[in-house]
Design a protein around this motif. Structure first.
Motif, PDB file in Angstrom:
ATOM      1  N   GLU A   1     -44.893   4.000   0.040  1.00  0.00           N
ATOM      2  CA  GLU A   1     -44.167   2.880  -0.548  1.00  0.00           C
ATOM      3  C   GLU A   1     -44.944   1.575  -0.422  1.00  0.00           C
ATOM      4  OE1 GLU A   1     -41.422   2.866  -2.431  1.00  0.00           O
ATOM      5  OE2 GLU A   1     -41.555   5.046  -2.311  1.00  0.00           O
TER       6      GLU A   1
ATOM      7  N   ILE B   1     -47.592   1.614  -3.088  1.00  0.00           N
ATOM      8  CA  ILE B   1     -46.999   1.340  -4.400  1.00  0.00           C
ATOM      9  C   ILE B   1     -46.715  -0.152  -4.550  1.00  0.00           C
ATOM     10  CG2 ILE B   1     -44.906   1.662  -5.795  1.00  0.00           C
ATOM     11  CD1 ILE B   1     -44.898   4.589  -4.826  1.00  0.00           C
TER      12      ILE B   1
ATOM     13  N   LEU C   1     -50.803   3.985  -9.737  1.00  0.00           N
ATOM     14  CA  LEU C   1     -49.346   3.929  -9.605  1.00  0.00           C
ATOM     15  C   LEU C   1     -48.692   5.210 -10.133  1.00  0.00           C
ATOM     16  CD1 LEU C   1     -48.379   0.275 -10.590  1.00  0.00           C
ATOM     17  CD2 LEU C   1     -47.719   1.479  -8.510  1.00  0.00           C
ATOM     18  N   GLU C   2     -49.159   5.661 -11.262  1.00  0.00           N
ATOM     19  CA  GLU C   2     -48.600   6.874 -11.864  1.00  0.00           C
ATOM     20  C   GLU C   2     -48.810   8.076 -10.945  1.00  0.00           C
ATOM     21  OE1 GLU C   2     -46.224   8.442 -14.549  1.00  0.00           O
ATOM     22  OE2 GLU C   2     -46.928   6.388 -14.670  1.00  0.00           O
TER      23      GLU C   2
ATOM     24  N   LYS D   1     -46.429   7.847  -7.990  1.00  0.00           N
ATOM     25  CA  LYS D   1     -45.046   8.107  -8.377  1.00  0.00           C
ATOM     26  C   LYS D   1     -44.809   9.602  -8.596  1.00  0.00           C
ATOM     27  CE  LYS D   1     -44.045   3.623 -10.357  1.00  0.00           C
ATOM     28  NZ  LYS D   1     -43.738   2.863 -11.582  1.00  0.00           N
ATOM     29  N   GLU D   2     -45.829  10.303  -9.069  1.00  0.00           N
ATOM     30  CA  GLU D   2     -45.693  11.737  -9.336  1.00  0.00           C
ATOM     31  C   GLU D   2     -45.702  12.569  -8.063  1.00  0.00           C
ATOM     32  OE1 GLU D   2     -48.791  12.744 -12.039  1.00  0.00           O
ATOM     33  OE2 GLU D   2     -47.845  11.750 -13.726  1.00  0.00           O
TER      34      GLU D   2
END
Length: 83
Positions: free
Chosen positions: A37, A40, A77-78, A81-82
């Motif tokens: 987190e 991110i 970021l992608e 998130k995945e």
């Protein structure tokens, strides 16, 4: 060379080790989630800063560098998130 290293990629073995550690010790899982987190949030802040710089950038070479940085941040970021 150990047999396991031949049959699997190093990255896959590291990921398996991380998963086992997280399953064995919930506090490690919490720490890993918190770290994820934080990464991110850091990427979001960097993205915001680059977008501000893009609004002000006038030189094409500078804009190109900022766009490449933005693309890299969005890719990272992608991926986070995945996972």
């Amino acid at each position: 060379m150990a047999r396991g290293w031949e049959s699997k990629s190093v990255e896959a073995q590291i990921e398996e080790g991380n998963q086992r550690t997280a399953e064995e010790n919930p506090s490690v899982a919490n720490a890993q989630a918190r770290l994820r987190e934080q990464k991110i949030e850091s990427l979001r802040l960097s993205r915001s800063r680059i977008l501000q710089q893009l609004e002000q950038a006038r030189h094409p070479a500078h804009r190109e560098i900022l766009m490449k940085g933005l693309q890299s941040i969005e890719k990272d970021l992608e991926e986070l998130k995945e996972s």
